[in-house]
Design a protein around this motif. Structure first.
Motif, short mmCIF file in Angstrom:
data_model
loop_
_atom_site.label_atom_id
_atom_site.label_comp_id
_atom_site.label_asym_id
_atom_site.label_seq_id
_atom_site.Cartn_x
_atom_site.Cartn_y
_atom_site.Cartn_z
N PHE A 215 23.78 62.38 -3.33
CA PHE A 215 24.57 62.52 -4.17
C PHE A 215 24.12 63.80 -5.32
O PHE A 215 25.24 63.20 -6.84
CB PHE A 215 22.69 61.30 -5.54
CG PHE A 215 22.01 60.25 -5.00
CD1 PHE A 215 22.76 60.02 -3.83
CD2 PHE A 215 21.37 59.39 -6.16
CE1 PHE A 215 22.78 57.79 -3.87
CE2 PHE A 215 20.98 58.19 -6.36
CZ PHE A 215 21.50 57.58 -5.10
N GLN A 216 24.02 64.45 -5.07
CA GLN A 216 24.15 65.83 -5.42
C GLN A 216 25.91 66.45 -5.01
O GLN A 216 26.28 66.45 -5.85
CB GLN A 216 23.09 67.08 -5.26
CG GLN A 216 23.77 67.71 -5.59
CD GLN A 216 23.61 68.46 -7.54
OE1 GLN A 216 22.38 67.69 -7.96
NE2 GLN A 216 23.88 68.76 -7.98
N GLY A 217 25.97 65.91 -3.85
CA GLY A 217 27.75 66.29 -3.39
C GLY A 217 28.75 65.16 -4.10
O GLY A 217 29.69 65.06 -4.28
N LEU A 218 28.10 64.03 -4.57
CA LEU A 218 28.78 63.00 -4.95
C LEU A 218 29.36 63.22 -6.56
O LEU A 218 30.15 62.84 -7.00
CB LEU A 218 28.03 61.75 -5.45
CG LEU A 218 28.75 60.88 -3.87
CD1 LEU A 218 27.68 59.07 -3.89
CD2 LEU A 218 29.87 60.43 -3.72
N LYS A 219 29.20 64.24 -7.26
CA LYS A 219 28.98 64.61 -8.39
C LYS A 219 30.81 65.47 -8.26
O LYS A 219 31.29 66.29 -8.87
CB LYS A 219 28.06 65.75 -8.96
CG LYS A 219 26.26 64.86 -9.47
CD LYS A 219 25.43 66.09 -10.28
CE LYS A 219 24.60 65.21 -11.22
NZ LYS A 219 24.62 65.53 -12.00
N TYR A 220 30.75 66.50 -7.04
CA TYR A 220 31.71 67.61 -6.62
C TYR A 220 33.25 66.51 -6.02
O TYR A 220 33.63 66.91 -6.35
CB TYR A 220 31.52 68.65 -6.26
CG TYR A 220 30.15 68.76 -6.66
CD1 TYR A 220 29.92 69.05 -7.85
CD2 TYR A 220 29.42 68.73 -5.80
CE1 TYR A 220 29.07 70.14 -8.39
CE2 TYR A 220 28.03 69.83 -6.50
CZ TYR A 220 27.76 70.18 -8.18
OH TYR A 220 26.87 71.19 -8.19
N ILE A 221 33.06 65.56 -5.26
CA ILE A 221 33.78 64.71 -4.64
C ILE A 221 34.39 63.31 -4.56
O ILE A 221 33.09 62.93 -5.08
CB ILE A 221 33.40 65.35 -3.21
CG1 ILE A 221 32.33 64.65 -2.59
CG2 ILE A 221 33.41 65.93 -2.66
CD1 ILE A 221 31.88 64.68 -0.68
N THR A 222 35.29 62.60 -4.12
CA THR A 222 35.78 61.09 -4.69
C THR A 222 34.45 60.51 -3.55
O THR A 222 33.85 61.46 -2.47
CB THR A 222 36.77 61.23 -4.00
OG1 THR A 222 37.17 60.98 -2.54
CG2 THR A 222 37.30 61.39 -5.01
N ALA A 223 33.99 59.05 -3.66
CA ALA A 223 32.93 58.35 -3.09
C ALA A 223 33.66 57.50 -1.65
O ALA A 223 33.11 58.42 -0.93
CB ALA A 223 32.66 57.12 -3.92
N GLN A 224 35.30 58.25 -1.49
CA GLN A 224 35.85 57.97 -0.68
C GLN A 224 35.70 58.80 0.08
O GLN A 224 35.40 58.93 2.05
CB GLN A 224 37.17 58.08 -0.49
CG GLN A 224 38.05 56.47 -1.77
CD GLN A 224 39.36 56.91 -1.71
OE1 GLN A 224 40.29 56.45 -1.60
NE2 GLN A 224 39.95 57.24 -3.37
#
Length: 327
Positions: free
Chosen positions: A109-118
């Motif tokens: 969840f933290q990583g998804l703040k910085y990169i795209t869902a793909q």
């Protein structure tokens, strides 16, 4: 008699003496992969509604809404006499859940703040590489040349995406990618650990215990970070749209796929579940483009295809080497 990592793979991947693949296990693996793949899209949607939403708050919404179902299912299973285990093994299963559904989820969840869902889904999809590495290091497995070549091909595809792709557009690309790769590594370790638990106590009981363990750790985290009960209540004063997303995240992307995936692992093994999960990144890409409007160019397609082919080849190689020899 000690069971080797290769024998575990072979027994898990094949069903019955005839060696036929377990169709139910495969269906569970595919469905679980598709449902899990929607998680990243819903998380990005949640951040779109509340951009500064703390990761732990979103995790509490997801786990809190699904936890009652896990407790109920565990009570029903125990009443039916399933999964009768001691306190030590119960705590061990809960600890495994902390690893997969608390620590890994927080990193994800933290990583998804910085990169795209793909990109998140594509990076997570490389976890079979960590499965074979950890299998060799801790479970007596061997890494073949063909397996290494397949893994190298998968990461070559990622290199194409990182060098030329559009889905990597981010101000904190390397931080986000690093968090997701760490999540993938820890989840691979969980998959190897989970197989033993599922064989002993069943997928339903193990999944419930794992989720309860993760929820316990998460609630402690949320209580401390919120400054007590009043802070927790205040933190949950959120828009109605976010609660709708949280319900979908809890039921369709947590409750259902967690059982489907663990049941699939119990029937066909972690390796075959990995290759069936190939549909996951494709489903995420389609949803991210249509729902989130994320970019996806030619080089993204080429890199994604190379990565998927690499992981598929690796899993085929692993399956062939895992088949028990005829005597």
């Amino acid at each position: 008699m000690k069971t080797s990592f290769r024998e575990v793979q072979g027994a898990a991947a094949l069903s019955g003496e005839s060696g036929r693949l377990d169709g139910i296990g495969m269906a569970l693996g595919i469905t679980g992969a598709v449902l899990f793949s929607m998680k990243a899209v819903l998380v990005k949607m949640a951040y779109g509604v509340v951009p500064d939403l703390p990761v732990v708050t979103l995790m509490v919404l997801r786990m809190g809404l699904s936890l009652p179902a896990y407790i109920l299912i565990l009570m029903i299973a125990r009443r039916a006499g399933q999964g009768r285990i001691g306190i030590r093994e119960t705590l061990s299963a809960m600890a495994a859940g902390v690893l997969a559904y608390y620590i890994c989820t927080f990193l994800d969840f933290q990583g998804l703040k910085y990169i795209t869902a793909q990109l998140e889904r594509l990076l997570l999809f490389t976890y079979p590489a960590f499965v074979v590495i950890f299998g060799a290091l801790f479970f007596g497995g061997r890494i073949s040349r063909a397996g290494l070549a397949s893994v190298a091909l998968a990461y070559a595809g990622l290199a194409v995406v990182f060098l030329r792709g559009d889905m990597t557009a981010s101000d904190n690309l390397w931080l986000g990618a690093g968090l997701i790769l760490l999540c993938a590594a820890l989840f691979a370790l969980f998959q190897l650990i989970a197989k033993g638990f599922i064989d002993r106590i069943g997928a339903r009981v193990f999944t419930c215990l794992a989720m309860i363990g993760a929820a316990t750790a998460l609630l402690v985290h949320f209580f401390v970070s919120s400054g007590g009960l009043s802070g927790m209540i205040a933190a949950l004063q959120l828009p109605g749209q976010l609660w709708v997303i949280a319900v979908a995240l809890a039921f369709f992307c947590t409750l259902l796929p967690s059982f489907f995936i663990n049941m699939a692992i119990g029937r066909i093994g972690a390796q075959l579940v990995a290759i069936l999960g190939m549909i996951g990144p494709l489903a995420t890409i389609v949803a991210a483009i249509l729902v989130l409007g994320e970019p996806f160019g030619l080089w993204d397609g080429i890199g994604t295809a190379i990565t998927l082919i690499g992981i598929a080849l690796y899993t085929v190689v692993a399956q062939r080497s895992a088949k028990p020899r005829q005597t």
